[in-house]
Enzyme design. Structure first.
Site, PDB file in Angstrom:
ATOM      1  CB  THR A 171      -0.893   0.022   1.270  1.00 57.60           C
ATOM      2  OG1 THR A 171      -1.810   1.103   1.194  1.00 57.60           O
ATOM      3  CG2 THR A 171      -0.084   0.149   2.543  1.00 57.60           C
ATOM      4  CB  VAL A 182       4.037   2.864   9.567  1.00 53.53           C
ATOM      5  CG1 VAL A 182       3.847   1.382   9.248  1.00 53.53           C
ATOM      6  CG2 VAL A 182       5.360   3.370   8.974  1.00 53.53           C
ATOM      7  N   GLY A 183       0.851   2.417   8.630  1.00 52.93           N
ATOM      8  CA  GLY A 183      -0.444   1.831   8.977  1.00 52.93           C
ATOM      9  C   GLY A 183      -0.324   0.375   9.372  1.00 52.93           C
ATOM     10  CG  ASP A 184      -3.743  -1.961   8.525  1.00 56.01           C
ATOM     11  OD1 ASP A 184      -3.583  -0.903   7.888  1.00 56.01           O
ATOM     12  OD2 ASP A 184      -4.498  -2.873   8.155  1.00 56.01           O
ATOM     13  CB  THR A 204      -8.063  -3.250   3.005  1.00 53.51           C
ATOM     14  OG1 THR A 204      -7.919  -1.977   2.389  1.00 53.51           O
ATOM     15  CG2 THR A 204      -9.476  -3.752   2.782  1.00 53.51           C
ATOM     16  N   GLY A 205      -8.327  -0.874   5.025  1.00 48.08           N
ATOM     17  CA  GLY A 205      -9.144   0.152   5.672  1.00 48.08           C
ATOM     18  C   GLY A 205      -8.296   1.020   6.568  1.00 48.08           C
ATOM     19  N   GLY A 207      -5.953   2.032   8.951  1.00 48.82           N
ATOM     20  CA  GLY A 207      -4.926   1.281   9.654  1.00 48.82           C
ATOM     21  C   GLY A 207      -4.873   1.542  11.146  1.00 48.82           C
TER      22      GLY A 207
END
Ligand code: ASP
Length: 291
Positions: A171, A182-184, A204-205, A207
Site C-alpha cells: 500500500t 505507518v499503517g497496519d 484493509t481500511g 490502519g
C-alpha cells in the site's frame, strides 16, 4: 479439504492481481511466490492511486510505501515508509528470505533495496499526484472517507493445491498522512496473519483502527478456536465496533481463508469489494457489512 488453489484479494484491483496469482500457481509457483507476484500487478498499475509509486503522497508531497508478506511456516518480512521502490512487496520478500529481521523501515529499507537491486529511484510527483496534492493543500484537512481512493490496499490470501498458505499486503497507505506514518499493512497480526493450522487473514481500511486491535490475528485465532471463516470474520470486526464509537466514515475490510479452503469476507460498512479466484475463474464480490 479441497485440493484446488484459491486466491482472495481486496478491492476491485484484486481482480487482475488474483488472475496473475492463479496463473503463477498454474505454472507451479508456491503459495508465497503467487502472493508476491499477484500483488505486484497492482504495484505496477493502480488506477485508484492507493498502491505503489503512483499512490497519493503524504502531506509533504512524498510517496512512502508499506508492504508485508507471510507464509505458513511462520516466516514473514516487511518494509515500511520506503521511497523509490516500485515493488515494496519484493523488498519485503527479501527481508523475509535474506535477513534475520521481520521489518525494516525508511532509509535503512531503501539502502537494503539498493543492495538488492530493487531501488528504482525517487521521482517527482506525476501530474495527477501533483494536482491532487495541491488541491488537498488548499484545505489541509485529513478526513477518512469510506471505500474511497484516499485509502485502499492490495491484500491477498493464497492457498495452493498442496494446501500451503501465504498472505501479502502492499500500500501507499493513507493519502495525505503525516510524513513517517505507518499503517497496519506491514504489521504482522494487524494487516495480515497466517497460521499453519488455522488459516490466514488480510485487512484493509483505516490502519489506525486495525493496528490497535490486531484484526487479522484475531480472525485467525478465532478459526484456530473452531470458528468458521464467516464467524471469525464477523467476530474480528465486531471487536472493532465494541472498542468504541467509530467515525461514520471509518471502513475496515477483512478477507479470511481457512486451511481447508473455506473462506469469507466482511467489512464494517457496505462497499468493500474483493476478488475470489479458483481455477474456474475470478469473480468480484461485495462483502457483507457488519456495522
Ligand atoms: N490499511 C491501509 C493503511 O492504513 C490503507 C487501506 O488499506 O485502506 O495504511
Amino acid at each position: 479439504m479441497t485440493d484446488v488453489p484459491i486466491v482472495l484479494a481486496t478491492w476491485n484491483h484484486g481482480v487482475p492481481a488474483t488472475e496473475r496469482a492463479l496463473a503463477e500457481l498454474t505454472r507451479g509457483a508456491t503459495a508465497v511466490d503467487a502472493a508476491e507476484r499477484g500483488v505486484m500487478v497492482v504495484e505496477a498499475d493502480c488506477p485508484d492511486r492507493s498502491v505503489g509509486l503512483q499512490g497519493w503522497p503524504d502531506r509533504d508531497g512524498i510517496v512512502t510505501l508499506d508492504a508485508a508478506i507471510m507464509d505458513d511456516t511462520g516466516r514473514s518480512g516487511a518494509v515500511a515508509c520506503v521511497r523509490g521502490v516500485a515493488h515494496p512487496i519484493a523488498l519485503a520478500r527479501r527481508v523475509m528470505d535474506r535477513t534475520p529481521h521481520a521489518l525494516i523501515v525508511g532509509p535503512g529499507a531503501e539502502d537494503f533495496a539498493r543492495a538488492e537491486g530493487l531501488f528504482t529511484g525517487t521521482r517527482p510527483l506525476d501530474a495527477v499526484q501533483d494536482a491532487a496534492w495541491k488541491d488537498w493543500l488548499r484545505e489541509r484537512q485529513y478526513r477518512p472517507r469510506a471505500n474511497s481512493e484516499n485509502h485502499d490496499t492490495i491484500g491477498m490470501l493464497v492457498r495452493d493445491a498442496t494446501a500451503r498458505l501465504a498472505a501479502s499486503c502492499t500500500t501507499s497507505g493513507l493519502a495525505w498522512k503525516m510524513h513517517g506514518r505507518v499503517g497496519d499493512s506491514p504489521l504482522v497480526g494487524a494487516g495480515l496473519f497466517v497460521d499453519p493450522k488455522a488459516g490466514a487473514a488480510v485487512c484493509t481500511g483505516l490502519g489506525e483502527v486495525v493496528m490497535r486491535k490486531l484484526t487479522s490475528c484475531i480472525a485467525v485465532e478465532r478459526m484456530r478456536a473452531g470458528a468458521s471463516p464467516a464467524q471469525a470474520c464477523r467476530e474480528a470486526l465486531q471487536r472493532l465496533i465494541e472498542s468504541g464509537p467509530l467515525d461514520a466514515n471509518v471502513q475496515v475490510g477483512l478477507i479470511v481463508l481457512a486451511r481447508d479452503g473455506t473462506h469469507a469476507a466482511g467489512a464494517l460498512q457496505r462497499g468493500f469489494t474483493y476478488a475470489l479466484g479458483t481455477p474456474g475463474g475470478v469473480a468480484l464480490h461485495e462483502a457483507i457489512a457488519v456495522a
